[in-house]
Motif scaffolding. Sequence first.
Motif, PDB file in Angstrom:
ATOM      1  N   MET A 103     -43.669   6.659  25.098  1.00  0.00           N
ATOM      2  CA  MET A 103     -43.534   5.271  24.673  1.00  0.00           C
ATOM      3  C   MET A 103     -42.107   5.066  24.158  1.00  0.00           C
ATOM      4  O   MET A 103     -41.602   5.856  23.374  1.00  0.00           O
ATOM      5  CB  MET A 103     -44.568   5.001  23.569  1.00  0.00           C
ATOM      6  N   THR A 104     -41.476   4.021  24.610  1.00  0.00           N
ATOM      7  CA  THR A 104     -40.101   3.742  24.196  1.00  0.00           C
ATOM      8  C   THR A 104     -40.087   3.172  22.775  1.00  0.00           C
ATOM      9  O   THR A 104     -41.112   2.664  22.298  1.00  0.00           O
ATOM     10  CB  THR A 104     -39.446   2.727  25.151  1.00  0.00           C
ATOM     11  N   PRO A 105     -38.939   3.237  22.101  1.00  0.00           N
ATOM     12  CA  PRO A 105     -38.853   2.637  20.758  1.00  0.00           C
ATOM     13  C   PRO A 105     -39.217   1.157  20.747  1.00  0.00           C
ATOM     14  O   PRO A 105     -39.841   0.666  19.818  1.00  0.00           O
ATOM     15  CB  PRO A 105     -37.389   2.845  20.372  1.00  0.00           C
ATOM     16  N   MET A 106     -38.871   0.457  21.821  1.00  0.00           N
ATOM     17  CA  MET A 106     -39.166  -0.963  21.909  1.00  0.00           C
ATOM     18  C   MET A 106     -40.687  -1.202  21.970  1.00  0.00           C
ATOM     19  O   MET A 106     -41.211  -2.081  21.285  1.00  0.00           O
ATOM     20  CB  MET A 106     -38.500  -1.522  23.164  1.00  0.00           C
ATOM     21  N   GLY A 113     -37.282  -6.235  14.652  1.00  0.00           N
ATOM     22  CA  GLY A 113     -35.925  -5.703  14.811  1.00  0.00           C
ATOM     23  C   GLY A 113     -35.668  -4.507  13.910  1.00  0.00           C
ATOM     24  O   GLY A 113     -35.031  -3.540  14.326  1.00  0.00           O
ATOM     25  N   ALA A 114     -36.184  -4.569  12.702  1.00  0.00           N
ATOM     26  CA  ALA A 114     -36.008  -3.450  11.779  1.00  0.00           C
ATOM     27  C   ALA A 114     -36.773  -2.224  12.266  1.00  0.00           C
ATOM     28  O   ALA A 114     -36.270  -1.102  12.199  1.00  0.00           O
ATOM     29  CB  ALA A 114     -36.474  -3.849  10.384  1.00  0.00           C
ATOM     30  N   LEU A 117     -35.021   1.382  13.375  1.00  0.00           N
ATOM     31  CA  LEU A 117     -35.392   2.675  12.791  1.00  0.00           C
ATOM     32  C   LEU A 117     -35.935   3.635  13.838  1.00  0.00           C
ATOM     33  O   LEU A 117     -35.674   4.842  13.759  1.00  0.00           O
ATOM     34  CB  LEU A 117     -36.414   2.481  11.664  1.00  0.00           C
ATOM     35  N   LEU A 118     -36.679   3.136  14.789  1.00  0.00           N
ATOM     36  CA  LEU A 118     -37.246   4.003  15.827  1.00  0.00           C
ATOM     37  C   LEU A 118     -36.188   4.508  16.789  1.00  0.00           C
ATOM     38  O   LEU A 118     -36.343   5.576  17.377  1.00  0.00           O
ATOM     39  CB  LEU A 118     -38.327   3.250  16.594  1.00  0.00           C
ATOM     40  N   SER A 119     -35.121   3.762  16.970  1.00  0.00           N
ATOM     41  CA  SER A 119     -34.081   4.161  17.926  1.00  0.00           C
ATOM     42  C   SER A 119     -33.060   5.123  17.331  1.00  0.00           C
ATOM     43  O   SER A 119     -32.220   5.639  18.049  1.00  0.00           O
ATOM     44  CB  SER A 119     -33.374   2.935  18.496  1.00  0.00           C
ATOM     45  N   LYS A 153     -43.063   0.919  20.962  1.00  0.00           N
ATOM     46  CA  LYS A 153     -43.662   1.373  19.702  1.00  0.00           C
ATOM     47  C   LYS A 153     -43.436   0.331  18.606  1.00  0.00           C
ATOM     48  O   LYS A 153     -44.334   0.054  17.803  1.00  0.00           O
ATOM     49  CB  LYS A 153     -43.067   2.729  19.295  1.00  0.00           C
ATOM     50  N   ALA A 154     -42.253  -0.240  18.551  1.00  0.00           N
ATOM     51  CA  ALA A 154     -41.959  -1.271  17.550  1.00  0.00           C
ATOM     52  C   ALA A 154     -42.858  -2.481  17.750  1.00  0.00           C
ATOM     53  O   ALA A 154     -43.371  -3.051  16.780  1.00  0.00           O
ATOM     54  CB  ALA A 154     -40.485  -1.679  17.633  1.00  0.00           C
ATOM     55  N   MET A 155     -43.086  -2.860  19.004  1.00  0.00           N
ATOM     56  CA  MET A 155     -43.950  -4.007  19.298  1.00  0.00           C
ATOM     57  C   MET A 155     -45.389  -3.717  18.867  1.00  0.00           C
ATOM     58  O   MET A 155     -46.051  -4.557  18.265  1.00  0.00           O
ATOM     59  CB  MET A 155     -43.906  -4.328  20.788  1.00  0.00           C
TER      60      MET A 155
END
Length: 59
Positions: A1-4, A51-52, A56-58, A6-8
């Motif tokens: 899973m990409t950071p994007m 965005g935060a 942090l995930l990236s 996971k953030a979503m």
Amino acid sequence: MTPMQKAMELEMKYKSCLDSKVFATIPNEAERELCKAAAKLCNYDKDQFYGALQYLLSR
């Protein structure tokens, strides 16, 4: 899973925690700490929470 992705996912699940500033209900400790850090980073602003999280995930 990409950071994007996971953030979503985290934003959809836990955005409601920003209102009460209570993150103890998040069962996974790593996700709980990440959401707390993101909330502090964006000053509990729901519009900036994703965005935060992504930032942090990236890292």
